[in-house]
Write an enzyme that holds these catalytic residues in place. Sequence first.
Site, PDB file in Angstrom:
ATOM      1  N   GLY A 223     -12.449   6.337 -24.047  1.00 44.08           N
ATOM      2  CA  GLY A 223     -11.846   7.640 -23.796  1.00 44.08           C
ATOM      3  C   GLY A 223     -12.238   8.064 -22.394  1.00 44.08           C
ATOM      4  N   ALA A 224     -11.248   8.423 -21.582  1.00 43.06           N
ATOM      5  CA  ALA A 224     -11.494   8.635 -20.158  1.00 43.06           C
ATOM      6  C   ALA A 224     -12.616   9.640 -19.878  1.00 43.06           C
ATOM      7  CB  ALA A 224     -10.194   9.045 -19.471  1.00 43.06           C
TER       8      ALA A 224
ATOM      9  N   ASP B  28      -5.588   8.544 -19.422  1.00 43.36           N
ATOM     10  CA  ASP B  28      -6.659   7.876 -18.677  1.00 43.36           C
ATOM     11  C   ASP B  28      -6.519   8.076 -17.176  1.00 43.36           C
ATOM     12  OD1 ASP B  28      -6.239   6.381 -21.362  1.00 43.36           O
ATOM     13  OD2 ASP B  28      -8.297   5.979 -20.737  1.00 43.36           O
TER      14      ASP B  28
ATOM     15  N   ARG C  67     -14.609  -0.781 -16.369  1.00 41.04           N
ATOM     16  CA  ARG C  67     -13.213  -0.720 -16.834  1.00 41.04           C
ATOM     17  C   ARG C  67     -12.352  -0.166 -15.704  1.00 41.04           C
ATOM     18  NH1 ARG C  67     -11.878   1.423 -22.670  1.00 41.04           N
ATOM     19  NH2 ARG C  67     -10.038   0.123 -22.332  1.00 41.04           N
TER      20      ARG C  67
ATOM     21  N   GLN D 125      -8.113   2.949 -32.699  1.00 43.61           N
ATOM     22  CA  GLN D 125      -8.766   4.232 -32.413  1.00 43.61           C
ATOM     23  C   GLN D 125      -8.200   5.356 -33.279  1.00 43.61           C
ATOM     24  OE1 GLN D 125      -7.561   2.162 -30.088  1.00 43.61           O
ATOM     25  NE2 GLN D 125      -8.791   2.164 -28.221  1.00 43.61           N
TER      26      GLN D 125
ATOM     27  N   LYS E 211      -3.177   5.074 -23.481  1.00 47.68           N
ATOM     28  CA  LYS E 211      -3.287   3.938 -24.404  1.00 47.68           C
ATOM     29  C   LYS E 211      -1.925   3.272 -24.633  1.00 47.68           C
ATOM     30  CE  LYS E 211      -6.174   2.541 -25.780  1.00 47.68           C
ATOM     31  NZ  LYS E 211      -6.771   1.376 -25.066  1.00 47.68           N
TER      32      LYS E 211
END
Lengths: 359, 359
Positions: free
Chosen positions: A61-62, A251, A103, A210, A262
Amino acid sequence: MNPKSDATQLSQQKQSVETLRWREGRLEMIDQRVLPMHFEYLAYTNAKEVAEGIRSMVVRGAPAIGCAAAYGVALEALASQHMANDAFIQAMERGFTELAQSRPTAVNLFWALQRMRACWEKSSSAPPPQIAAILLEEAHEVSQEDVRINRAMGAFGASLLNDGARVLTHCNAGALATAGHGTALGVFRSAVEAGKKISVIADETRPFLQGARLTAWEMVQEHIPVTLITDNMSGHLMQHGEIDAVVVGTDRVAANGDVANKIGTYMVAVLAKRHGIPFYVACPLSTIDLSISQGKDIPIEERSRDEVLGFRDYRWAPVGVSVRNPAFDVTPAELVTALITEKGVVHHPNVQNISALFR
Amino acid sequence: MNPKSDATQLSQQKQSVETLRWREGRLEMIDQRVLPMHFEYLAYTNAKEVAEGIRSMVVRGAPAIGCAAAYGVALEALASQHMANDAFIQAMERGFTELAQSRPTAVNLFWALQRMRACWEKSSSAPPPQIAAILLEEAHEVSQEDVRINRAMGAFGASLLNDGARVLTHCNAGALATAGHGTALGVFRSAVEAGKKISVIADETRPFLQGARLTAWEMVQEHIPVTLITDNMSGHLMQHGEIDAVVVGTDRVAANGDVANKIGTYMVAVLAKRHGIPFYVACPLSTIDLSISQGKDIPIEERSRDEVLGFRDYRWAPVGVSVRNPAFDVTPAELVTALITEKGVVHHPNVQNISALFR
């Protein structure tokens, strides 16, 4: 640690899910890979460990990745505070690099690292132990600010949802994706706090699930009605008038309003448009990347083939099959009804009204 | 029975996958619930058993369900052939009812039962053992005809695919969904037989994973390149120009060309339209239901919540979550580039050109 007693304790707190917490000089993060089957915290003591926690999706999760990275920098400073100055700087630089490489898609990661670097630079003449203390304070502030921002977004977003609304969300933009409250799920929480009866439809969100694991779990914890569907069902539900709005997180948002989120978000947005259903993106300003002019320039992470071949240790695909596993996709701004930010709701996002947020 | 030697034997046959086969007075069907982890046949001796096999998805796919139902009727006749005439009729009627109640959406089931009933009525003056023999011949003919029809559709469909085409399919409309060759995958097989290099992108097709388990397995068996994706990725791939065409099967087509197929098909069709990608439906005439004027009147089966909460015995969703599990959705005719039938390709399907197929 006893997972059961932790879960009980959490459900009695106002902030029901504490994704990251500071305990006895260590960062502890809920292991989101094993939720909801197991509820446990893992502990981190330096930047390298935190980077691996981000990469392996213990935390995801950003906004939560941003908070974790900030603590990663602080931990590295604490772990290296008794070194000579040169060695301290070297350790810190290595820590920054490891975290930056964890990431590629969530911009909050780079935003948090920049903020921590600026803080370090401002205090660089101080002795390392003092720098470490300052950086830890900054990491705490990044987290606390995240919760404040999510509450502000929640209030703005809640005003967009009618009483009784059935709202689809994709992936988990919840408390677990942030330092608390959540972005998209924060909107739902704020709507419920404001007395609105809303119900949530959660896409399961393959391959990491998720939605099935994290969003469903968060909503069940807070007694917000939640219905789980597979990712291929939302079109059918929209066709039958069973979805009133879509709210997702993001994100990274490009300067023109294109939204990386996502994988699967784009398909939901296209279907929502077809059915005249509003498509909202809960988006703290830290997620907007003005240096990227349009969505197609946002780097999209391709993850391991193993994730698609099954789930965790359960493999159902045959040997010999190829796999694609892009973790994110880009929804063009034309499909976005509005961005929900901590500064207010931005309808029909574009270069002008997005840049105005930063003035 | 040794699954391994069976698999080896099958891969050497021209018809590589024998979904249903007649052995020593029994119907044997590949257990598609456990593919590709296990390859085994289950044996059936009466209509009730076959109905349960259809319900539990040992066999699935509209044409294969039709063939199984035809054999179910023949098995019931064989099992009851030494009864008095009244008892025989009673057993047969019960068998028809059990089979008709097994699954609601695939029209081939009802088509096959009607055909078997017509055959029974024509021979009803004969003694039961002779009726049973006639019905078994008819069931064999239903299966053989299905393969002939699939080969005819395959040839028509192959002409629609360019050499080098990257073709998306959803669910499994393969040999495993038919008596052999397949409908959508039959098009791919025929294209490859015609010397075209095509590659297949397979949606995994939650919750039952027909794409990940069955389509991927069939393509790997025949060395046709196949790439597995989750159901939420096709939009992203279309956006990046990585899909040239879509070919799917169907469980029932209404008189106006609306297509019921595995849940998720509608979302793929909407995305294909947006990206100007042709969307083809491989559709034997037995799948067209002229008694239903439009797709919204096609009954859509809602299956067990357990399928969505995890996969088989692996559960990942939290206790307390609600579930929706519609097994099919309806794609409106406007999104269908063409139906591929055994009588030829029907572009822009509508009431007129569909009814013309039956003249």
